[in-house]
Write an enzyme that holds these catalytic residues in place. Structure first.
Site, PDB file in Angstrom:
ATOM      1  N   CYS A   1      37.859  46.118  41.383  1.00 31.39           N
ATOM      2  CA  CYS A   1      38.490  44.769  41.386  1.00 31.39           C
ATOM      3  C   CYS A   1      39.625  44.758  40.353  1.00 31.39           C
ATOM      4  CB  CYS A   1      37.447  43.721  40.978  1.00 31.39           C
ATOM      5  SG  CYS A   1      35.848  43.879  41.780  1.00 31.39           S
TER       6      CYS A   1
ATOM      7  N   CYS B   1      36.924  41.974  50.537  1.00 35.00           N
ATOM      8  CA  CYS B   1      37.646  42.830  49.584  1.00 35.00           C
ATOM      9  C   CYS B   1      37.066  44.255  49.632  1.00 35.00           C
ATOM     10  CB  CYS B   1      37.512  42.271  48.162  1.00 35.00           C
ATOM     11  SG  CYS B   1      39.023  41.425  47.638  1.00 35.00           S
TER      12      CYS B   1
END
Lengths: 103, 293, 106, 174
Positions: free
Chosen positions: B207, B254
């Site tokens: 991330c 994601c």
């Protein structure tokens, strides 16, 4: 069920500004769903705004208008508390109409 | 990274100079000791300082607008959308759903403090009975199950609508995530932090690769949001999905974008990740539901 | 920082090795079955580490499809590739156990 | 427009589709109002004037922008700096591109938006009765980077403004 049409009409001076957001998929007919089948075209063709029995704005839409379509315009006249009638028809014969009070 | 951690150590008023010198020597090697002592307060301070130094012109609360605070062109498009935001329908549906009584006559209001109004900023919290992090989405589904109703999908409309309404009732309130004095809470926080920084998927991104190293930069049409304030606008109506998305949906998509197999929604890792990300954004206002590219 | 560079180099080497082996002689169904089982086992281990890759699953599916059509060369090659991808995802999970700290904001 | 995780975006086509109850109110959709007197004086070309009440079927079916404009208005447009077209340089997403136009021209009877590279160029056409301001904002879909053309019909003549809008998918490859 609530109407599919959200309207904000505000009179200021001698013009009234109108914003509308309509709940509609506006499928263009070019998109496939998860199973790979084409989603048939399903979009609003005509959207009409009437004030005092007179049409103040008419939208002719094609498949390229975004989902949950939005439009903004303004017209001369229109007083607070008066009615603004909004109705649409789509290419599958569905339609909806609502009346909003000018703020 | 070594220069920055040295400055960080020097600014810690509590440490005496000798200790600072000692850790300075250590920073050449991977700072094993600094990372092992879990200090959320220091983490949050360093986290927010990193972004306010990287984007000096932004006020702290601007970070909750994600990509729109990073790019003028995007900001104008956002302003246009916010005049009549596309999440309006989901918000109304959420309000209706929240009030609709279950078959047993109870409703969501009975499951939440203050009837569920204006409490979103306290989620996720660490449940000391269960010994795990409980997120808002999980609490909503647990409320349904406790009242004999089937749970909603974590990535679909109803859950997005409910969380949109609850977020809306908390707009402007600063995130207020607490870490109780419980080693399991500290471990959950640390586990979330580790997940945030761990590279995964064939693209080998974490991330942080996108949201810490390159916020404001573009990946094709999209401008990357800073990690600070990343969850404040949740749930979001994304033009890309032309629909609402919950935190669960954002985490799983994601993962698959970087070719990692997503875990099941509300897996422990995701709950801890949300705990970490929300904690380090403490003090920033809730701005959900949000519109995003 | 040097830790990162070595891990990336060995990751690449691993993938290189997979590419070479797929050129060997024609494979029989038995070869395919062995290769496929090895790939599935490796991917299962990656699953235990909560770090599978979507491309591994795709390669496994491709291998199975090729096998169903009787093309065991392709099926074995794709199974070997799936195994290499699975092994790379295992390597990634284990090396990241420490490597994540390098990026941490402190 | 294939998004980063193509399957993901397609999954969003929820099955309930458009679930609001359908109030079938078949009214006379055709606007009753007569076109503003100003327009009548110009020897209206009845077949083409967009201000008439019919939905411009063939204009929406036309492929290129020139054909669509011809089908809609029956004449070509000349670029004019009095037509102010507002569109983003890089669209945040091809599915929702905010585009608006305003003009100082007088006697405006119709405003239309075209996206040249879309499968069908004509995206939207608006009939502007007398007394309505010549300015419209809307959100359109764009298949890819393309010229966006705004057409204003004023006093029977056509004026246009064109701007290129860059469109690509977001995300990192999926």
């Amino acid at each position: 069920m609530a109407s599919t049409i959200r309207v904000r009409a505000t009179a200021s001076g001698e013009t009234t500004e109108v914003q509308a957001l309509i709940q509609h998929p506006m499928d263009s007919g070019f998109v496939k769903d998860a199973k790979g089948e084409i989603i048939p075209p399903h979009f609003i063709r005509e959207l009409t705004f009437e004030y005092d029995g007179k049409s103040v704005f008419v939208a002719d839409w094609g498949a390229a208008v975004s989902k949950d379509p939005y439009v903004k315009f303004s017209f001369k006249g229109g007083k607070k508390g008066e009615d603004l009638k909004i109705s649409w028809v789509d290419n599958q014969g569905q339609s909806d109409t609502t009346t909003a009070k000018i703020q | 990274m070594n220069v920055r951690s040295a400055i960080h150590v020097a600014s810690a008023a509590v440490f005496s100079a000798t200790l600072a010198l000692a850790t300075l020597a250590l920073t050449a090697t991977p700072p094993a000791t600094a990372a092992d002592t879990i200090d959320p307060v220091a983490d949050a301070k360093a986290f927010q300082k990193y972004f306010t130094t990287k984007f000096p012109k932004l006020k702290l609360e601007d970070f909750v607008n994600g990509p729109y605070s990073m790019d003028e062109g995007m900001h104008r498009q956002w302003e246009e959308k916010e005049q009549f935001p596309p999440y309006e329908f989901s918000l109304d549906m959420g309000k209706e759903l929240f009030a609709k009584p279950f078959k047993n006559g109870k409703s969501f209001a009975d499951c939440f403090a203050n009837g569920g109004i204006g409490i979103r900023q306290n989620y996720p919290y660490f449940d000391e009975k269960e010994g795990k992090v409980v997120t808002l989405e999980l609490a909503l589904n647990r409320c349904r199950e406790a009242n004999g109703e089937a749970p909603f999908s974590y990535v679909k409309d109803e859950m997005a609508a409910l969380t949109a309404y609850m977020a809306f009732t908390s707009r402007g309130k600063p995130f207020d995530i607490k870490i109780p004095n419980d080693p399991r809470a500290l471990a959950a926080y640390q586990n979330g932090k580790q997940y945030f920084y761990t590279r995964r998927g064939q693209l080998n991104f974490s991330c942080a690769t996108c949201h810490v190293q390159s916020p404001g930069e573009r990946i094709r049409a999209e401008v990357l949001a800073p990690a600070l304030g990343l969850l404040n606008a949740m749930p979001i109506y994304r033009s890309e999905w032309s629909g609402m998305g919950t935190i669960s949906r954002r985490f799983t998509t994601c993962n698959s974008q970087i070719r990692g197999v997503p875990l099941e929604p509300q897996a422990d890792e995701y709950r801890d990740l949300e705990y970490y990300l929300s904690y380090v954004s403490n003090g920033l206002p809730i701005s959900g539901p949000g519109a995003r590219p | 920082m040097s830790g990162i560079r070595t891990s990336i180099l060995s990751l690449a080497a691993l993938l290189q090795m997979a590419g070479a082996t797929s050129v060997l002689a024609a494979s029989s169904e038995a070869d395919f079955k062995a290769a496929f089982a090895a790939a599935e086992a490796a991917n299962k281990e990656a699953g235990a580490l909560r770090n599978q890759w979507t491309v591994t699953a795709a390669a496994l599916a491709g291998a199975k499809k090729a096998a169903e059509k009787g093309d065991f060369d392709l099926a074995t090659a794709q199974s070997k590739e799936a195994e290499a991808l699975a092994k790379a995802s295992i390597y990634q999970a284990t090396s990241e156990k420490q490597a994540w700290k390098a990026l941490e904001i402190r | 427009m294939m998004a980063c995780a193509p399957l993901e975006i397609l999954m969003t086509i929820t099955d309930n589709g458009f679930s609001a109850t359908r109030r079938l109110i078949l009214q006379g959709v055709a606007a009753v109002a007569l076109v503003g007197p100003g327009n009548l004086g110009f020897g209206l070309a009845p077949a083409f004037a967009a201000a008439n009440d019919k939905y411009p079927e063939d204009a929406f079916k036309a492929k290129g922008d020139a054909d669509a404009i011809k089908a809609l208005y029956g004449k070509a447009a000349e670029p004019s700096d009095k037509v102010k077209l507002d569109a983003p340089e890089i669209a945040e997403n091809g599915a929702v591109v905010p585009i608006s136009v305003s003009t100082t021209l007088a006697d405006v009877t119709s405003i239309s938006f075209l996206v040249s590279e879309n499968p069908n160029a004509l995206a939207a056409s608006y009939r502007i009765p007398a007394g309505t301001m010549p300015s419209v904002a809307n959100r359109l879909k764009m298949a890819k980077t393309s010229n966006v053309i705004a057409i204003v019909e004023a006093g029977g003549k056509l004026y246009s403004a064109t701007k290129e809008v860059k469109v690509t998918v977001g995300g990192c490859g999926g």
